[in-house]
Scaffold this motif. Structure first.
Motif, PDB file in Angstrom:
ATOM      1  N   PHE A 124      42.562  32.961  43.932  1.00  0.00           N
ATOM      2  CA  PHE A 124      43.429  33.443  42.855  1.00  0.00           C
ATOM      3  C   PHE A 124      43.228  34.944  42.685  1.00  0.00           C
ATOM      4  CE2 PHE A 124      42.779  28.978  42.032  1.00  0.00           C
ATOM      5  CZ  PHE A 124      44.011  28.530  41.592  1.00  0.00           C
ATOM      6  N   ALA A 125      44.332  35.654  42.521  1.00  0.00           N
ATOM      7  CA  ALA A 125      44.275  37.107  42.334  1.00  0.00           C
ATOM      8  C   ALA A 125      43.823  37.454  40.919  1.00  0.00           C
ATOM      9  CB  ALA A 125      45.650  37.717  42.600  1.00  0.00           C
ATOM     10  N   ALA A 126      43.455  38.715  40.745  1.00  0.00           N
ATOM     11  CA  ALA A 126      43.060  39.198  39.419  1.00  0.00           C
ATOM     12  C   ALA A 126      44.168  38.909  38.409  1.00  0.00           C
ATOM     13  CB  ALA A 126      42.779  40.686  39.477  1.00  0.00           C
ATOM     14  N   GLY A 127      43.794  38.342  37.279  1.00  0.00           N
ATOM     15  CA  GLY A 127      44.747  38.060  36.214  1.00  0.00           C
ATOM     16  C   GLY A 127      45.335  36.669  36.239  1.00  0.00           C
ATOM     17  N   GLU A 128      45.210  35.954  37.348  1.00  0.00           N
ATOM     18  CA  GLU A 128      45.776  34.607  37.422  1.00  0.00           C
ATOM     19  C   GLU A 128      44.907  33.584  36.686  1.00  0.00           C
ATOM     20  OE1 GLU A 128      48.445  34.672  41.508  1.00  0.00           O
ATOM     21  OE2 GLU A 128      46.384  33.936  41.643  1.00  0.00           O
ATOM     22  N   ILE A 129      43.615  33.788  36.708  1.00  0.00           N
ATOM     23  CA  ILE A 129      42.710  32.938  35.916  1.00  0.00           C
ATOM     24  C   ILE A 129      41.985  33.788  34.881  1.00  0.00           C
ATOM     25  CG2 ILE A 129      40.687  31.418  35.977  1.00  0.00           C
ATOM     26  CD1 ILE A 129      41.480  30.543  38.746  1.00  0.00           C
ATOM     27  N   VAL A 130      41.330  34.856  35.357  1.00  0.00           N
ATOM     28  CA  VAL A 130      40.680  35.816  34.457  1.00  0.00           C
ATOM     29  C   VAL A 130      41.009  37.218  34.947  1.00  0.00           C
ATOM     30  CG1 VAL A 130      38.795  34.253  33.825  1.00  0.00           C
ATOM     31  CG2 VAL A 130      38.517  35.797  35.779  1.00  0.00           C
ATOM     32  N   GLY A 131      40.713  38.210  34.129  1.00  0.00           N
ATOM     33  CA  GLY A 131      40.985  39.590  34.495  1.00  0.00           C
ATOM     34  C   GLY A 131      40.075  40.076  35.606  1.00  0.00           C
ATOM     35  N   ALA A 132      40.429  41.215  36.157  1.00  0.00           N
ATOM     36  CA  ALA A 132      39.713  41.778  37.296  1.00  0.00           C
ATOM     37  C   ALA A 132      38.237  42.009  37.011  1.00  0.00           C
ATOM     38  CB  ALA A 132      40.367  43.096  37.708  1.00  0.00           C
ATOM     39  N   LEU A 133      37.902  42.323  35.766  1.00  0.00           N
ATOM     40  CA  LEU A 133      36.533  42.676  35.415  1.00  0.00           C
ATOM     41  C   LEU A 133      35.776  41.537  34.748  1.00  0.00           C
ATOM     42  CD1 LEU A 133      37.246  46.273  34.033  1.00  0.00           C
ATOM     43  CD2 LEU A 133      36.822  45.548  36.388  1.00  0.00           C
ATOM     44  N   GLN A 134      36.351  40.321  34.768  1.00  0.00           N
ATOM     45  CA  GLN A 134      35.693  39.161  34.155  1.00  0.00           C
ATOM     46  C   GLN A 134      35.241  38.121  35.177  1.00  0.00           C
ATOM     47  OE1 GLN A 134      38.768  40.344  32.295  1.00  0.00           O
ATOM     48  NE2 GLN A 134      37.089  41.539  31.390  1.00  0.00           N
ATOM     49  N   VAL A 135      35.177  38.514  36.448  1.00  0.00           N
ATOM     50  CA  VAL A 135      34.835  37.557  37.500  1.00  0.00           C
ATOM     51  C   VAL A 135      33.424  37.017  37.328  1.00  0.00           C
ATOM     52  CG1 VAL A 135      34.470  37.271  39.985  1.00  0.00           C
ATOM     53  CG2 VAL A 135      36.487  38.491  39.148  1.00  0.00           C
ATOM     54  N   LEU A 136      32.479  37.890  37.056  1.00  0.00           N
ATOM     55  CA  LEU A 136      31.102  37.429  36.897  1.00  0.00           C
ATOM     56  C   LEU A 136      30.985  36.382  35.799  1.00  0.00           C
ATOM     57  CD1 LEU A 136      27.848  39.497  37.016  1.00  0.00           C
ATOM     58  CD2 LEU A 136      28.215  37.896  35.147  1.00  0.00           C
ATOM     59  N   ASP A 137      31.595  36.647  34.650  1.00  0.00           N
ATOM     60  CA  ASP A 137      31.526  35.695  33.533  1.00  0.00           C
ATOM     61  C   ASP A 137      32.151  34.360  33.909  1.00  0.00           C
ATOM     62  OD1 ASP A 137      30.240  37.480  31.834  1.00  0.00           O
ATOM     63  OD2 ASP A 137      32.111  38.313  31.094  1.00  0.00           O
ATOM     64  N   ALA A 138      33.289  34.411  34.608  1.00  0.00           N
ATOM     65  CA  ALA A 138      33.983  33.181  34.979  1.00  0.00           C
ATOM     66  C   ALA A 138      33.156  32.337  35.933  1.00  0.00           C
ATOM     67  CB  ALA A 138      35.336  33.513  35.619  1.00  0.00           C
ATOM     68  N   VAL A 139      32.425  32.987  36.837  1.00  0.00           N
ATOM     69  CA  VAL A 139      31.578  32.251  37.771  1.00  0.00           C
ATOM     70  C   VAL A 139      30.323  31.742  37.053  1.00  0.00           C
ATOM     71  CG1 VAL A 139      30.195  32.424  39.875  1.00  0.00           C
ATOM     72  CG2 VAL A 139      32.422  33.551  39.750  1.00  0.00           C
ATOM     73  N   GLN A 140      29.764  32.590  36.236  1.00  0.00           N
ATOM     74  CA  GLN A 140      28.527  32.224  35.529  1.00  0.00           C
ATOM     75  C   GLN A 140      28.708  31.001  34.642  1.00  0.00           C
ATOM     76  OE1 GLN A 140      27.058  35.382  33.033  1.00  0.00           O
ATOM     77  NE2 GLN A 140      25.143  34.348  32.588  1.00  0.00           N
ATOM     78  N   ASN A 141      29.825  30.967  33.918  1.00  0.00           N
ATOM     79  CA  ASN A 141      30.015  29.857  32.968  1.00  0.00           C
ATOM     80  C   ASN A 141      30.738  28.666  33.570  1.00  0.00           C
ATOM     81  OD1 ASN A 141      32.828  30.383  32.871  1.00  0.00           O
ATOM     82  ND2 ASN A 141      32.586  31.845  31.192  1.00  0.00           N
ATOM     83  N   GLY A 142      31.087  28.747  34.860  1.00  0.00           N
ATOM     84  CA  GLY A 142      31.672  27.599  35.541  1.00  0.00           C
ATOM     85  C   GLY A 142      33.172  27.465  35.411  1.00  0.00           C
ATOM     86  N   THR A 143      33.855  28.486  34.874  1.00  0.00           N
ATOM     87  CA  THR A 143      35.321  28.446  34.838  1.00  0.00           C
ATOM     88  C   THR A 143      35.875  28.307  36.253  1.00  0.00           C
ATOM     89  OG1 THR A 143      35.368  29.818  32.838  1.00  0.00           O
ATOM     90  CG2 THR A 143      37.402  29.705  34.141  1.00  0.00           C
TER      91      THR A 143
END
Length: 365
Positions: A71-90
């Protein structure tokens, strides 16, 4: 037993063993479907495309048993929120750079590189054979992440400026799209750093919200159209002689994979680590010519500016090392390797390349 009966019996035994073994094989190769979120838009086919290449390698190596949807930036989370999304299991994994998250811990920026640090070849050597991966793994583990090097742009350009920058004083008050450690370094020279995602750079330059922006290099910069709004194209990108990308994986999800899938994922990431820079090296020369034809005015940073920035960078490294033990451990390891690596590179690589560049300028190549 007759010969024919013997082979029939052997064949039957083989068939039986195959039937018995099949469930074990199936159990060791389960269907796994992951989602990967990228920090980059689809239009940047090299840096975003690296994640698609990873996905393809993993699927091919597992007979489509292990699939990763990108998924490209913005389709699930913003470009700068990748770490948080992976860390919390999104999502199970993400493709990004550590420097985007240096606000969480400045040591994250060293995963990507840093001002006046290693070039891309040195960075890979330090990661794989100089203890870099092991040091970074301890850092990533604190955020429940396992990470593998997964692509590099090589040395970047110094970015696009709306006006010429001739002296250190010209940097004072400039609003520049730039991230992480480099922003801290340039602040010491009066720059006002701005952290902006790729898709927002063009309108910010066009409106004058920012005065300059670095991104990657000719091929990607051309796609963003920056030559239309900031014609002065500076070099070199001394803050990113290496821009090391990483595959961030939720640590719990990675540990739940079968050993074979872990190996495939690690190998695919290392293959992409080579592939991305090879592609950039292939496409950047022609893109630079096109940008020059479109009006880009190439300018080198002056030695005065480089020296001032080098001094400011050493101040930042000293300040961060004094208050952040993790940063100090990683940076000291990188700095020790850098000193040894340049001792070697100046003998072979530098002298060979310098000679060949003179032949190129003389029109002999």
């Amino acid at each position: 037993m007759k010969r024919r009966d013997f082979f029939q019996a052997a064949a039957g035994a083989g068939l039986a063993s195959t039937v018995i073994a099949a469930p074990a094989i199936a159990q060791s190769a389960p269907d796994v479907h992951w989602r990967l979120t990228s920090s980059y838009p689809k239009s940047l086919d090299t840096i975003y495309g690296a994640a698609e290449t990873l996905s393809r390698y993993v699927a091919e190596a597992t007979d489509n048993k292990f699939k990763i949807q990108v998924f490209a930036a913005g389709e699930i989370v913003g470009a700068l929120q990748v770490l948080d999304a992976v860390q919390n299991g999104t999502v199970q994994c993400g493709h990004t750079v550590g420097q985007f998250y240096w606000g969480k811990d400045p040591a994250f920026a060293l995963a990507t590189g840093g001002p006046f640090c290693l070039n891309s070849r040195m960075h890979s050597a330090w990661l794989y054979y100089g203890g870099g991966n092991e040091l970074l793994d301890k850092l990533f583990a604190q955020s429940n992440i396992t990470a593998f090097p997964c692509g590099n742009t090589g040395a970047q350009m110094g970015g696009w400026f709306r006006k010429e920058i001739k002296t250190v004083q010209d940097l004072n008050g400039l609003k520049i799209r730039i991230a992480g450690l480099t922003g801290s370094m340039l602040q010491k020279l009066g720059v006002v750093p701005q952290q902006i995602a790729a898709g927002e750079i063009y309108p910010a330059l066009e409106r004058g919200t920012i005065d300059a922006s670095e991104w990657v290099g000719p091929y990607d910069d051309e796609k963003l159209g920056l030559v239309k709004v900031a014609p002065y194209y500076y070099y070199p990108g001394f803050w990113e002689a290496s821009a090391q990308q990483h595959l961030f994986i939720n640590r719990d999800q990675f540990n739940s994979l079968p050993p074979a899938y872990k190996g495939v994922l690690k190998a695919a990431a290392q293959a992409v680590n080579c592939d991305m820079q090879a592609k950039y090296d292939a496409v950047n020369p022609a893109a630079l010519k096109r940008l020059a034809g479109a009006g880009a005015q190439l300018r080198p940073f002056s030695v005065e500016i480089l020296d001032a920035c080098f001094g400011a960078a050493q101040e930042v490294y000293s300040e961060l090392s004094a208050k952040n033990p993790t940063f100090k451990t990683i940076y000291d390891s990188m700095a020790r390797y850098r000193a040894e690596a340049y001792l070697w590179f100046q003998l072979a690589e530098y002298n060979y390349d310098s000679y060949m560049m003179r032949q190129q300028r003389a029109g002999k190549l």
